[in-house]
Design an enzyme around this catalytic site. Structure first.
Site, PDB file in Angstrom:
ATOM      1  N   ASP A 196      -1.441  -5.334  -3.318  1.00 53.84           N
ATOM      2  CA  ASP A 196      -0.964  -4.698  -2.197  1.00 53.84           C
ATOM      3  C   ASP A 196       0.124  -3.914  -2.380  1.00 53.84           C
ATOM      4  O   ASP A 196       1.451  -4.703  -2.626  1.00 53.84           O
ATOM      5  CB  ASP A 196      -0.916  -5.564  -0.877  1.00 53.84           C
ATOM      6  CG  ASP A 196      -2.310  -5.876  -0.405  1.00 53.84           C
ATOM      7  OD1 ASP A 196      -2.202  -7.105   0.225  1.00 53.84           O
ATOM      8  OD2 ASP A 196      -3.360  -5.447  -0.719  1.00 53.84           O
ATOM      9  N   GLY A 197       0.482  -2.729  -2.596  1.00 59.91           N
ATOM     10  CA  GLY A 197       1.691  -2.278  -2.589  1.00 59.91           C
ATOM     11  C   GLY A 197       2.147  -2.178  -4.149  1.00 59.91           C
ATOM     12  O   GLY A 197       2.653  -3.031  -4.613  1.00 59.91           O
ATOM     13  N   ILE A 198       1.766  -0.998  -4.832  1.00 55.18           N
ATOM     14  CA  ILE A 198       1.739  -1.087  -6.167  1.00 55.18           C
ATOM     15  C   ILE A 198       3.390  -0.215  -6.341  1.00 55.18           C
ATOM     16  O   ILE A 198       3.421   0.706  -6.008  1.00 55.18           O
ATOM     17  CB  ILE A 198       0.849  -0.349  -7.172  1.00 55.18           C
ATOM     18  CG1 ILE A 198      -0.247  -1.052  -6.958  1.00 55.18           C
ATOM     19  CG2 ILE A 198       1.316  -0.188  -8.381  1.00 55.18           C
ATOM     20  CD1 ILE A 198      -1.487  -0.382  -7.742  1.00 55.18           C
ATOM     21  N   SER A 199       4.545  -0.896  -6.876  1.00 50.90           N
ATOM     22  CA  SER A 199       5.577  -0.202  -7.087  1.00 50.90           C
ATOM     23  C   SER A 199       5.653   0.652  -8.409  1.00 50.90           C
ATOM     24  O   SER A 199       4.977   0.233  -9.293  1.00 50.90           O
ATOM     25  CB  SER A 199       6.766  -1.457  -7.167  1.00 50.90           C
ATOM     26  OG  SER A 199       6.686  -2.249  -8.252  1.00 50.90           O
ATOM     27  N   LYS A 200       6.621   1.324  -8.422  1.00 46.99           N
ATOM     28  CA  LYS A 200       6.887   2.314  -9.307  1.00 46.99           C
ATOM     29  C   LYS A 200       7.076   1.589 -10.738  1.00 46.99           C
ATOM     30  O   LYS A 200       7.900   0.561 -10.788  1.00 46.99           O
ATOM     31  CB  LYS A 200       8.169   3.249  -9.337  1.00 46.99           C
ATOM     32  CG  LYS A 200       7.885   4.450  -8.121  1.00 46.99           C
ATOM     33  CD  LYS A 200       9.074   5.295  -8.135  1.00 46.99           C
ATOM     34  CE  LYS A 200       8.693   6.352  -7.095  1.00 46.99           C
ATOM     35  NZ  LYS A 200      10.031   7.077  -7.083  1.00 46.99           N
ATOM     36  N   GLY A 201       6.204   1.795 -11.757  1.00 52.53           N
ATOM     37  CA  GLY A 201       6.389   1.338 -12.970  1.00 52.53           C
ATOM     38  C   GLY A 201       5.929  -0.126 -13.066  1.00 52.53           C
ATOM     39  O   GLY A 201       5.944  -0.856 -14.136  1.00 52.53           O
ATOM     40  N   LYS A 216       0.154   0.889 -16.434  1.00 51.07           N
ATOM     41  CA  LYS A 216       1.293   1.220 -15.605  1.00 51.07           C
ATOM     42  C   LYS A 216       0.553   2.227 -14.719  1.00 51.07           C
ATOM     43  O   LYS A 216       0.359   3.278 -15.406  1.00 51.07           O
ATOM     44  CB  LYS A 216       2.671   1.622 -16.654  1.00 51.07           C
ATOM     45  CG  LYS A 216       3.478   1.920 -15.775  1.00 51.07           C
ATOM     46  CD  LYS A 216       4.782   2.267 -16.785  1.00 51.07           C
ATOM     47  CE  LYS A 216       6.138   2.748 -16.196  1.00 51.07           C
ATOM     48  NZ  LYS A 216       7.023   3.023 -17.142  1.00 51.07           N
ATOM     49  N   ASP A 313      17.443   1.789 -22.179  1.00 49.19           N
ATOM     50  CA  ASP A 313      17.008   0.838 -21.344  1.00 49.19           C
ATOM     51  C   ASP A 313      16.395  -0.557 -21.835  1.00 49.19           C
ATOM     52  O   ASP A 313      15.543  -1.167 -21.314  1.00 49.19           O
ATOM     53  CB  ASP A 313      15.819   1.068 -20.388  1.00 49.19           C
ATOM     54  CG  ASP A 313      15.902   0.427 -18.930  1.00 49.19           C
ATOM     55  OD1 ASP A 313      16.928  -0.137 -18.565  1.00 49.19           O
ATOM     56  OD2 ASP A 313      14.823   0.428 -18.287  1.00 49.19           O
TER      57      ASP A 313
END
Length: 469
Positions: A196-201, A216, A313
């Site tokens: 539920d709710g795939i966040s960025k990246g 991704k 990064d």
């Protein structure tokens, strides 16, 4: 599919009886006797409304060779394309799956909707055909019926609750099918476990042709964010060209369908950040072996021709452990950079920096021109954490620790008794405030090898184990 008149009549007679038994023999015999038959792609005439190739049926002067041994799925799709209700019913009664698909993800309902066969459509729906099944291009039976003007079928499907999909082009969609990238994957081959709710990246575990992979997924809000799209493209560009045992392996990507995805190899042991949280301070041998893995992967990236890859990064969360306990670099393309020279750059959007990232080099934090040894600085802090078991300046917050190092120029104390003198010296040089005082990763590799050799000769109590122990 086009057939000569006599072949069409033969097929019609066979299907009118509702029997499939003599179809294969009839087709085989006529094809073998006709020298004009060509072996081409076996299709059903009208294709998906979203098929970019837009294959059309052959002309009357061109005969398609029908495969001699149609499997049950192709038989079902074939009789559906001909509107043969009895043939469809016979196959379904023989336990052929009503929702079985061909290589393009097309069901019998898709095919019948394309051709406007209302009786076949109603039969398939009565046998629980998936009304909103999507083919490899994302098209549904309702969309296909509407595209080909079969409004009676379209109204039947809509009355049964079929959804009208809103078709959106991806930011990387190509007009010419020949321009589709070689790495493009069929999204139907990917079985993604969606949370539920795939966040960025966020990387999701998925299966691709039976193999576990990491996926991704481009966040739903990312399609309207030019910077996020550019980061996605940048990561793809890097992954496509790099191949090294200590760099995450690229499997492919989905760029012509929504959602867009980057697919890489999957590692059950997770990332280095989680590993360090579980293990705390590592033994000298383990830390040096893992440091060598990072240095080898980063040296390869920095030496890429014609343009070096600056990670910018590098942190434990972007480093993964494989099944043998070796490390692989991942997490590319987060930042867009303006190239000033072959090995110097500047961030285009410094405001997107994560100021809780304690591994960030001072020149990046201060929005200055930097070169590839920003990654050497990050490496030194990762090695420090492996040796000490905590992040720099723990228990201060990451934001405070970052400010101490990047603004005030302070460095954490190396407290562990496990440091050989030459390792301490290497770490101190790697986190030097001046990037030109830091060694390159190729030099780091040489020095780490020498440290390991010296430790073995001097009989350090921390004996060197195999990396996966």
């Amino acid at each position: 599919m086009a057939f000569p008149a006599q072949l069409k009549r033969g097929i019609s007679r066979q299907f009118s009886t509702g029997s499939m038994k003599n179809v294969k023999f009839s087709l085989k015999r006529q094809n073998s006797l006709d020298p004009r038959v060509k072996t081409l792609r076996f299709s059903f005439g009208r294709q998906s409304s979203l098929d970019p190739i837009r294959r059309s049926a052959a002309g009357e002067d061109e005969i398609l060779a029908v495969p001699e041994n149609l499997d049950s799925t192709m038989q079902l799709l074939f009789v559906a394309s001909k509107g043969d209700v009895d043939g469809v019913l016979e196959l379904l009664d023989d336990d052929v799956d009503v929702n079985s698909i061909d290589l393009d993800g097309r069901t019998a309902l898709h095919i019948a909707a394309c051709e406007g066969h209302t009786d076949v459509v109603e039969l398939l729906l009565s046998r629980k055909a998936h009304i909103d099944a999507r083919d490899r291009w994302g098209s549904t039976a309702a969309a296909d019926a509407k595209y080909y003007g079969n409004f009676e079928v379209y109204n039947i499907l809509r009355a049964r609750g079929a959804k009208t999909a809103k078709i959106r082009k991806t930011p990387m969609a190509v007009a010419n099918p020949r321009e589709v990238p070689e790495y493009e994957l069929n999204p139907l081959e990917l079985q993604v476990r969606r949370s539920d709710g795939i966040s960025k990246g966020t990387y999701q575990v998925a299966k691709w042709n039976g193999t576990k992979v990491s996926v991704k997924i481009l966040d739903k809000d990312g399609y309207s964010d030019p910077e996020y799209i550019n980061s996605f493209k940048n990561e793809l560009t890097i992954l496509e060209k790099v191949r090294h045992p200590n760099v995450i392996q690229f499997v492919g990507a989905v760029t012509q369908n929504i959602p867009m995805m980057i697919v890489t190899e999957y590692h059950t042991r997770g990332d280095l950040e989680a590993y360090l949280k579980r293990k705390g301070r590592l033994s000298l041998s383990r830390a040096l072996n893992l440091a060598l893995d990072i240095a080898r992967g980063m040296s390869f990236l920095h030496e890429c021709k014609p343009d070096p890859v600056i990670h910018c990064d590098l942190k434990p969360k972007n480093i993964f452990l494989d099944s043998c306990g070796h490390l692989k670099i991942a997490g590319f393309g987060v930042f867009r950079m303006s190239t000033i020279s072959p090995d110097k750059a500047k961030l285009l959007q410094p405001e997107v920096l994560d100021h809780s990232n304690v591994y960030m080099a001072p020149e990046v934090y201060n929005d200055e021109i930097f070169e590839k040894r920003v990654d050497v600085y990050s490496f030194s802090l990762i090695l420090y954490e492996m040796m000490e078991g905590v992040q720099p300046f723990h228990p201060k917050s990451p934001e405070d620790a970052l400010r101490l190092m990047c603004v005030e120029g302070k460095r954490p104390k190396q407290k562990s008794k496990s440091y050989p003198p030459d390792l301490k010296e290497l770490i101190e040089q790697c986190w030097s405030p001046q990037f030109d005082s830091r060694p390159s990763f190729s030099e780091v590799i040489v020095r780490l090898d020498k440290i390991i050799s010296n430790c073995n000769k001097q009989g350090w109590k921390d004996t060197f184990k195999l990396p996966w122990l």
